[in-house]
Scaffold this active site. Sequence first.
Site, PDB file in Angstrom:
ATOM      1  N   PRO A   1       9.135 -19.419 -33.666  1.00  0.00           N
ATOM      2  CA  PRO A   1       8.214 -18.359 -33.986  1.00  0.00           C
ATOM      3  C   PRO A   1       7.067 -18.257 -33.010  1.00  0.00           C
ATOM      4  O   PRO A   1       6.329 -19.222 -32.785  1.00  0.00           O
ATOM      5  CB  PRO A   1       7.671 -18.812 -35.315  1.00  0.00           C
ATOM      6  N   GLU A   2       6.944 -17.109 -32.449  1.00  0.00           N
ATOM      7  CA  GLU A   2       5.726 -16.794 -31.692  1.00  0.00           C
ATOM      8  C   GLU A   2       5.070 -15.640 -32.431  1.00  0.00           C
ATOM      9  O   GLU A   2       5.512 -15.272 -33.518  1.00  0.00           O
ATOM     10  CB  GLU A   2       6.085 -16.456 -30.243  1.00  0.00           C
TER      11      GLU A   2
END
Length: 283
Positions: free
Chosen positions: A2-3
Site C-alpha cells: 500500500p502506498e
Amino acid sequence: MPELPEVEILVRHLAPLIRSQRIRAVLVNRPKVVGPTPVPEFQRALRGATFERVSRRGKYLLFTFCPRRRSGRRVLVGHLGMAGRMYLLPATAPLPKHTAVVLELGRNRFVFEDTRYFGRLTLDTGGVDRLGPEPISDGFTQGNFARALARSGQAIKVRLLDQSLVAGIGNIYASEALFRARISPRLPARRLKPEQIRRLWQAIRATLAEAIRWGSTVALNYSGAGERDGLFYFGRDPDAPDFYEERLRVYDRAGQPCRNCGTPIRRLVQAARSTFYCPKCQV
DNA sequence: CACCATGTTCCTTG
DNA sequence: CCAAGGAACATGGT
C-alpha cells in the site's frame, strides 16, 4: 501493498461501511501491531466506542471514534505495512490465518490481517506527526519541495521515500513518478535543476492522482478466502492478464521495453530497494 | 536453498 | 549533531 493511492481507495471503501458502527469487543492476536499502546489500554479505549469517520494521511488510515462514555473523540491509527489488509467480514466467516486484530461490530467483524505483521493498528499517533505535506494539497509547494531537495546529496529516488519530505510515496510510485518526470533515479537531490524540480513536483501529483482514479474504477475485493490478490494494484482481471503491466510504466518491468522508446527497462538497487527506470528517457 | 517482496525504525558508520 | 547505509522485523512466493 500500500502506498498513498491504495490507502486512499481503501479509506473510501471502508468509510460508509464502518460509520456509526459500535465496537462490541476487541480481539488482539498480535500485541506487536497495536504497540506501543499496551493491549489492555487498546481494548479499554475501543470497547463500546463508535466509529465516526475514516480519513488518510500519507499511508496512514485515521479512524475517528467516540469513546463509550467520555465525551470527545479519539483517533485510531492504522498502517498496512507491506502486506496488511483491513476489511469487514461476516461474523460467521472464519478468520484468516494471519489475523492481527479483530473489532467485533455485531453482524460483521472489522479484520486487520497482516501476514508479515509489519503494519499497525494503534492509538499512538507518533508516526503521523512526523509526516511531510500531503502531495495532493496546497501544503505541498514547489518552493518547499525545492528547498528540501537542495539540502541533500542523496539520490532523488531515495529522497522520495522519505515520508518527512512528502507523505505517501513508496517504492512503486517513486520509480513511476521519476519516469514520468524523465529524471534519473540516481541524480543527487541537490543537482536537480528548477525545471526538473517543477516536472517532478507535477509528476508526483499526476502519478498519484492517476493511480487513485484507476483504483476507483476497479472492482475491489479486499477480503475473501483465496483472494490473495485483492489489493488493486496487484490484482488481476482474469480477462486481461496483462492489465497490471498497462498500469505501471516501469515498476517490475526490468528487461521489458520502455513504453516511450522501446529501450529495455533496467533495475538497480538503491538503499537496499529495487528501482526501475528507462536508461534512455531518464537523464 | 537462494533471493525477492508494497514499509518503517533502529543502529552503526563516517 | 547530521547524513547515509544497512540490518531487523516476519512470512510467503518463485
